[in-house]
Design a protein around this motif. Structure first.
Motif, PDB file in Angstrom:
ATOM      1  N   HIS A   1       0.662  -1.016   0.093  1.00 43.70           N
ATOM      2  CA  HIS A   1       0.062  -0.118   0.211  1.00 43.70           C
ATOM      3  C   HIS A   1       0.998   1.160   0.133  1.00 43.70           C
ATOM      4  O   HIS A   1       1.756   1.361   0.876  1.00 43.70           O
ATOM      5  N   LEU A   2       0.762   2.079  -0.886  1.00 46.50           N
ATOM      6  CA  LEU A   2       1.493   3.316  -1.152  1.00 46.50           C
ATOM      7  C   LEU A   2       0.617   4.582  -0.541  1.00 46.50           C
ATOM      8  O   LEU A   2       1.274   5.643  -0.360  1.00 46.50           O
ATOM      9  N   THR A   3      -0.500   4.381  -0.383  1.00 48.00           N
ATOM     10  CA  THR A   3      -1.099   5.524   0.059  1.00 48.00           C
ATOM     11  C   THR A   3      -2.231   5.205   1.466  1.00 48.00           C
ATOM     12  O   THR A   3      -2.272   4.012   1.516  1.00 48.00           O
ATOM     13  N   ALA A   4      -2.335   6.084   2.201  1.00 47.68           N
ATOM     14  CA  ALA A   4      -3.049   5.666   3.506  1.00 47.68           C
ATOM     15  C   ALA A   4      -4.574   5.833   2.975  1.00 47.68           C
ATOM     16  O   ALA A   4      -5.129   6.099   1.946  1.00 47.68           O
ATOM     17  N   THR A   5      -5.343   5.085   3.872  1.00 50.94           N
ATOM     18  CA  THR A   5      -6.701   4.778   3.774  1.00 50.94           C
ATOM     19  C   THR A   5      -7.395   6.233   3.911  1.00 50.94           C
ATOM     20  O   THR A   5      -7.024   7.182   4.459  1.00 50.94           O
ATOM     21  N   GLY A   6      -8.861   6.283   3.280  1.00 49.61           N
ATOM     22  CA  GLY A   6      -9.541   7.406   3.590  1.00 49.61           C
ATOM     23  C   GLY A   6      -9.123   8.412   2.512  1.00 49.61           C
ATOM     24  O   GLY A   6      -9.615   9.705   2.496  1.00 49.61           O
TER      25      GLY A   6
END
Length: 289
Positions: free
Chosen positions: A284-289
């Motif tokens: 995962h390269l980006t955070a959730t939300g």
């Protein structure tokens, strides 16, 4: 001197007799449940039993695994009685006890995803910890605002009609016991309780419910609502990811769907056509939300 099973009062041993009474019931999926103090790998042990003709529904739980494995042959180790380390024997290629027909082999790839849904929903309900899924089979929790891995699933085919599904969940692992900084446990994520007996009962009951629905639908992930439920709980969807593929290739893009074969569909960042990936390591390269 060998430490007693009661040497750590925060980590009492599982009650095998009570677990059997709770989950091995007439007409139910689970047909046997054994708890051993230690073994190399519950998956390897249960695969050997499968080869000797063990029936569907056998469950093998270890208080400690000395050679546990995750995907890509990664080692899985943890202190004794600090988690749930167990395997279940399924025979989707054979007729079920209730008369359900064998599930087509091309749909067996959904079993690790099914296990993920079953475990995540049970832990969220009974442990009071929001648990998400990272494709294909990691269990994620939130610790100090960050996403960390608290468990994983490994499904391995055994013979012509059987699959052994191994599940490992860190329950009471303490911060100084973490194998890597990105690991976690239910306790570190603020679980309402770390009594492993009710957690294991809940997971096995949830697994039986989902497996029964999947078999009744002939393994169809949409008809059994498995595909929709997995997608709803999958933290990978909607994220920018890097897929490390077999052979050393990489693909960067946005994870947009889980298709009918359980593959993750990635829209490449360079605008190329979407690709459905059946295997690979997803970061995962980006955070959730």
């Amino acid at each position: 001197m060998t430490p007693s099973r009661w040497s750590d009062l925060d980590r009492p041993p599982l009650n095998a007799a009570a677990l059997r009474r709770a989950v091995v019931t007439p007409g139910g999926l689970w047909t046997a449940l054994d708890v051993v103090d230690a073994t190399g790998s519950t998956n390897a042990d249960l695969a050997a039993r499968a080869a000797r003709g063990a029936p569907e529904g056998a469950v093998l739980v270890a208080e400690e695994q000395t050679a546990g494995r995750g995907r890509l042959d990664r080692r899985w180790t943890a202190p004794a009685r600090s988690g749930l380390f167990f395997s279940v024997l399924l025979r989707p290629g054979a007729a079920a006890a209730d008369g359900a027909a064998p599930v087509p082999a091309e749909r067996w790839g959904w079993l690790p995803l099914l296990a993920g849904v079953a475990v995540a929903t049970a832990l969220s309900r009974v442990g009071g910890v929001d648990t998400a899924l990272k494709w294909p089979n990691d269990l994620l929790v939130t610790v100090d605002g960050g996403e960390r891995k608290a468990g994983g699933i490994l499904a391995e085919r055994s013979g012509a009609d059987a699959v052994v599904v191994g599940i490992g969940v860190n329950v009471s692992l303490r911060a100084d016991e973490l194998p890597v900084p990105t690991a976690a446990s239910l306790a570190l994520a603020g679980a309402a309780g770390t009594d492993r007996d009710p957690l294991l009962r809940a997971v096995l009951r949830s697994f039986a419910d989902w497996y029964g629905a999947w078999r009744a639908a002939d393994g169809d992930p949409a008809a059994s609502r498995l595909q929709q439920t997995y997608a709803a709980g999958c933290a990978t969807l909607g994220r920018e990811v890097r897929a490390e593929l077999p052979g050393g290739a990489e693909l960067v893009g946005t994870a947009v769907a889980v298709d009918g074969d359980g593959r993750i569909v990635v829209a490449p960042s360079d605008g190329a056509a979407e690709r459905a990936l059946a295997s690979g390591d997803i970061i995962h390269l980006t955070a959730t939300g």
